[in-house]
Enzyme design. Structure first.
Site, PDB file in Angstrom:
ATOM      1  N   LYS A  88       0.850  -1.200   0.000  1.00  0.00           N
ATOM      2  CA  LYS A  88       0.000   0.000   0.000  1.00  0.00           C
ATOM      3  C   LYS A  88       0.881   1.243   0.000  1.00  0.00           C
ATOM      4  CE  LYS A  88       0.754   1.456   4.334  1.00  0.00           C
ATOM      5  NZ  LYS A  88       1.142   2.816   4.736  1.00  0.00           N
TER       6      LYS A  88
ATOM      7  N   ASP B 176       0.672   8.343   4.394  1.00  0.00           N
ATOM      8  CA  ASP B 176       1.245   6.997   4.331  1.00  0.00           C
ATOM      9  C   ASP B 176       0.705   6.140   5.474  1.00  0.00           C
ATOM     10  OD1 ASP B 176       3.470   5.145   3.123  1.00  0.00           O
ATOM     11  OD2 ASP B 176       3.772   5.107   5.288  1.00  0.00           O
TER      12      ASP B 176
END
Length: 308
Positions: A90, A168
């Site tokens: 991811k 993030d």
């Protein structure tokens, strides 16, 4: 059961902390090779580039891409074109368009594409989703705060365009929210705090809209000291649900619920193996769409410089 050979592309902190141990413990995979310019894994064949790996090892059917998001599209595109199954760390891309493009390319090539969201596999997430399924949601509050110096020491790419900054880790929270909420939400406002010497935000405050009068907000902050805060609280017409410790602990009206699983990354590799076996893909861009909307809608606030 015959193990599938897999290669890791990008042997950095997340690969060493999570991917490599998870592969080693999974009977469904064998780490056959790595791609890294800075050194691979002791005892495992290493290649300088992905192209070199794809040419030298046509017998490796799967790759796990663990590099930062900006170069990930080209790597995934090359692997798919070479007929390999692809697992994406991811976020699945630096842009939403990249994710849709990769999904199409994988479908046309007849290979598996798995865009992973590891926090969806935290111990309490599935049970939280089940409990919320028939509830009316009144309020959602996300607090996702950590110390960037602890979790991303010296990682310059996170401060560069495409590195996402505080999103993030924040996207982990969004991946849980988009998994467990029984109604869809969309971003309606955002404030993004950028250090004056960085190109990505260090903090963000988000407001969401949804059906009815839902009060839904999220706060992400990379300046947290004294321990992480990774929690999601949801008030419903039948009580309050809280996920803490990144989704590992689940509380209903203050009472902790019994939950357990094998761990986030072991669950990812178990899922990847199943997708390959069944000829399926799993690509959900919803968390990344929220991030993209935050950059589109966000009011920019300039804050003090950040130095590692």
């Amino acid at each position: 059961m015959t193990a599938t050979d897999i290669a890791i592309v990008g042997v950095g902190k997340i690969a060493r902390d999570q991917h490599i141990p998870s592969i080693a413990a999974d009977p469904g995979f064998t780490l056959a090779a790595t791609v890294s310019r800075s050194g691979g894994v002791d005892g495992t064949e290493n290649h300088e580039t992905l192209d070199a790996l794809l040419e030298a090892r046509p017998d490796i059917p799967a790759v796990s891409l663990c590099m930062p998001p900006v170069p990930r599209y080209e790597a995934a595109r090359a692997a798919i074109a070479a007929g390999r199954h692809v697992m994406l760390e991811k976020p699945p891309g630096a842009t939403v368009a990249e994710v849709f493009a990769l999904e199409r390319l994988a479908r046309e090539a007849g290979v598996t594409l798995f865009a992973t969201w590891h926090s969806r596999h935290a111990a309490g997430v599935a049970a939280a989703k089940d409990w919320l399924a028939d509830k009316n949601i009144r309020r959602l509050r996300v607090d996702w705060k950590e110390d960037v110096r602890k979790w991303h020491p010296g990682q310059a790419w996170i401060w560069e365009p495409g590195g996402l900054g505080v999103f993030d880790p924040g996207i982990n929270a969004l991946s849980i929210v988009t998994e467990i909420m029984p109604v869809p939400l969309h971003l309606s406002a955002a404030e993004l705090s950028f250090p004056e010497n960085r190109d990505t935000p260090i903090a963000a405050d988000l407001t969401f809209a949804g059906p009815g009068d839902i009060d839904a907000t999220a706060t992400f902050d990379w300046r947290q000291e004294g321990g992480e805060i990774w929690q999601i609280e949801i008030e419903t017409d039948a009580g309050t649900l809280k996920l803490t410790e990144g989704g590992d602990r689940l509380f209903i009206d203050g009472a902790e619920q019994e939950v357990a699983n094998a761990g986030e990354y072991p669950e990812l590799y178990r899922r990847f193996a199943h997708l390959i076996d069944t000829g399926a893909s799993d690509v959900d861009p919803a968390p990344l769409i929220h991030v993209a909307d935050a950059f589109l809608l966000g009011r920019r606030i300039v804050t003090a410089p950040f130095h590692d």
